[in-house]
Scaffold this motif. Structure first.
Motif, PDB file in Angstrom:
ATOM      1  N   ARG A   9       0.817  -1.219   0.000  1.00  0.00           N
ATOM      2  CA  ARG A   9       0.000   0.000   0.000  1.00  0.00           C
ATOM      3  C   ARG A   9       0.852   1.271   0.000  1.00  0.00           C
ATOM      4  N   GLY A  10       2.177   1.105   0.033  1.00  0.00           N
ATOM      5  CA  GLY A  10       3.062   2.267   0.043  1.00  0.00           C
ATOM      6  C   GLY A  10       3.235   2.884   1.422  1.00  0.00           C
ATOM      7  N   ILE A  11       2.991   2.091   2.459  1.00  0.00           N
ATOM      8  CA  ILE A  11       3.143   2.569   3.835  1.00  0.00           C
ATOM      9  C   ILE A  11       4.441   1.991   4.398  1.00  0.00           C
ATOM     10  N   LYS A  12       5.271   2.863   4.905  1.00  0.00           N
ATOM     11  CA  LYS A  12       6.573   2.466   5.435  1.00  0.00           C
ATOM     12  C   LYS A  12       6.513   2.413   6.959  1.00  0.00           C
ATOM     13  N   VAL A  13       6.980   1.313   7.537  1.00  0.00           N
ATOM     14  CA  VAL A  13       7.052   1.149   8.988  1.00  0.00           C
ATOM     15  C   VAL A  13       8.525   1.113   9.368  1.00  0.00           C
ATOM     16  N   ASN A  19      12.096   0.736  20.482  1.00  0.00           N
ATOM     17  CA  ASN A  19      10.843   0.520  21.200  1.00  0.00           C
ATOM     18  C   ASN A  19       9.625   1.131  20.536  1.00  0.00           C
ATOM     19  N   HIS A  20       9.813   1.914  19.512  1.00  0.00           N
ATOM     20  CA  HIS A  20       8.707   2.615  18.862  1.00  0.00           C
ATOM     21  C   HIS A  20       8.763   2.390  17.364  1.00  0.00           C
ATOM     22  N   ILE A  21       7.596   2.458  16.736  1.00  0.00           N
ATOM     23  CA  ILE A  21       7.558   2.391  15.282  1.00  0.00           C
ATOM     24  C   ILE A  21       6.985   3.694  14.733  1.00  0.00           C
ATOM     25  N   GLU A  22       7.469   4.052  13.565  1.00  0.00           N
ATOM     26  CA  GLU A  22       6.991   5.243  12.865  1.00  0.00           C
ATOM     27  C   GLU A  22       6.316   4.769  11.590  1.00  0.00           C
ATOM     28  N   ILE A  23       5.187   5.368  11.255  1.00  0.00           N
ATOM     29  CA  ILE A  23       4.416   4.956  10.084  1.00  0.00           C
ATOM     30  C   ILE A  23       4.285   6.146   9.150  1.00  0.00           C
ATOM     31  N   LYS A  28      -2.195   7.622   4.700  1.00  0.00           N
ATOM     32  CA  LYS A  28      -2.608   6.336   4.129  1.00  0.00           C
ATOM     33  C   LYS A  28      -3.045   5.324   5.182  1.00  0.00           C
ATOM     34  N   VAL A  29      -2.847   5.653   6.462  1.00  0.00           N
ATOM     35  CA  VAL A  29      -3.148   4.719   7.544  1.00  0.00           C
ATOM     36  C   VAL A  29      -4.606   4.884   7.970  1.00  0.00           C
ATOM     37  N   THR A  30      -5.397   3.834   7.730  1.00  0.00           N
ATOM     38  CA  THR A  30      -6.811   3.842   8.114  1.00  0.00           C
ATOM     39  C   THR A  30      -6.944   3.421   9.580  1.00  0.00           C
TER      40      THR A  30
END
Length: 99
Positions: A9-13, A19-23, A28-30
């Motif tokens: 979907r073209g979403i980068k994690v 300890n944290h994730i960036e989106i 684009k994040v539903t």
């Protein structure tokens, strides 16, 4: 795991400071994706840690602000000063901590 679907979907994690994730991009994040990310967060973090192990932090104080605390940014392969945001490339094959 949800990571492959997000990539399609073209979403980068990105793993931030172990300890944290960036989106990105956030638009684009539903709500459904966000709920699934929260449910799988620990698995995602574990997967990203195994894929991109964190190198040792810089052994010097930040030349800009004098801070000694850094966060690892996996996607950029750099250490980030927690105080001023200065980026430091991990020196994998040299004696210098700054590249």
């Amino acid at each position: 795991m949800i990571l492959e679907e997000l990539r399609q979907r073209g979403i980068k994690v990105t793993l931030i400071d172990n300890n944290h994730i960036e989106i990105e991009p956030e638009e684009k994040v539903t709500k459904d994706i966000l709920l699934r990310l929260k449910a799988e967060k620990s698995k995602i973090i574990q997967f990203l840690k195994q894929r991109c192990p964190e190198p040792p932090p810089p052994s010097f104080t930040c030349p800009i602000c004098g801070n000694k605390k850094y966060k690892w940014n996996v996607s950029k392969d750099v250490w980030v000063c927690e105080s001023c945001g200065m980026l430091f490339k991990h020196a994998k094959d040299s004696d210098s901590d700054i590249k």
